[in-house]
Design an enzyme around this catalytic site. Sequence first.
Site, PDB file in Angstrom:
ATOM      1  N   GLU A   1       6.545   1.716   2.205  1.00 29.79           N
ATOM      2  CA  GLU A   1       7.887   1.171   1.938  1.00 29.79           C
ATOM      3  C   GLU A   1       8.841   2.348   1.662  1.00 29.79           C
ATOM      4  OE1 GLU A   1       7.743  -0.986  -1.752  1.00 29.79           O
ATOM      5  OE2 GLU A   1       9.692  -1.960  -1.465  1.00 29.79           O
TER       6      GLU A   1
ATOM      7  N   LYS B   1      12.668  -7.331   3.351  1.00 26.89           N
ATOM      8  CA  LYS B   1      11.814  -7.792   2.236  1.00 26.89           C
ATOM      9  C   LYS B   1      12.352  -9.077   1.602  1.00 26.89           C
ATOM     10  CE  LYS B   1       9.621  -5.786  -1.916  1.00 26.89           C
ATOM     11  NZ  LYS B   1       9.474  -4.508  -2.666  1.00 26.89           N
TER      12      LYS B   1
ATOM     13  N   CYS C   1       5.386  -4.688   0.240  1.00 24.34           N
ATOM     14  CA  CYS C   1       4.970  -4.507  -1.156  1.00 24.34           C
ATOM     15  C   CYS C   1       4.860  -5.823  -1.922  1.00 24.34           C
ATOM     16  CB  CYS C   1       5.895  -3.499  -1.834  1.00 24.34           C
ATOM     17  SG  CYS C   1       5.084  -2.691  -3.235  1.00 24.34           S
TER      18      CYS C   1
END
Length: 262
Positions: free
Chosen positions: A38, A109, A142
């Site tokens: 990330e 995300k 993540c």
Amino acid sequence: MKIGFLQFNPVFGNVEYNVGKVVSMLKDVDFDLMVLPELFNTGYLFLDRNEVERLAEEVPDGYTCRRLVNLAHEKNAFIVAGIAEKCCGKLFNSAVIVGPRGVLGIYRKAHLFSREKLLFDKGDSNFEVYDIGSVKIGVLICFDWCFPEASRTLALRGVDIICHPSNLVLPYAQIAMRVRAIENRVYTITANRVGVEERGNERLKFTGLSQIVNPKMEVLCSAGVDDEVVGVVDVDPLMARDKWITPYNHVFNDRRVDLYRL
Ligand code: ACM
């Protein structure tokens, strides 16, 4: 098919150094699909949105994206890489999916972690599936690991491999991702970063332990807590198409959606 992760310690704000480091770490590595951490090009601990705005790039014309496309072309391979993206006045914690012929897509995300909520806009990507030859991949970033609905959605849509660029700080995700692999019968590739970032009043230590897990929950390859390393394994991605747990139990068809309603 050779699939892999790259684990390293990005230097905050030094995009040229970080991209150059990744290119040199991959120079002699043979792979078909590589996952980078990330925010691999910028580092993680932004102080405020102005700083994100200054370092974020447009896709596909930004510096990082152009270098990734060149690398994918040279390697004749696919790369999934976490970057800070700016688009239409918004800032996203994104991952680009690039291949030999250019950018295939962007994943933004969905589940922002902690202070990321002050820095980025919420993702709007709808958990797309990307065809890379005969294999289908999807992306989580993540903290998305913490929401099983996200990996389940990708699996129900047919992905064989979940690519998981990460900057993990909590100690649970690597174990949870093994569960995401077995509960969906998919491969997972978690590419985490290492090192410590200290900026403003914040200090974060990233947990490393990048890993590749197969649909039987076996860890095929894992990194240490501190090393800068590339891990690659040769897999049969079609193992992820077998969703039978026993001759009587199918991981999707046995779901009791009639009982799950809230
Ligand atoms: C995280 O989502 N970077 C912990």
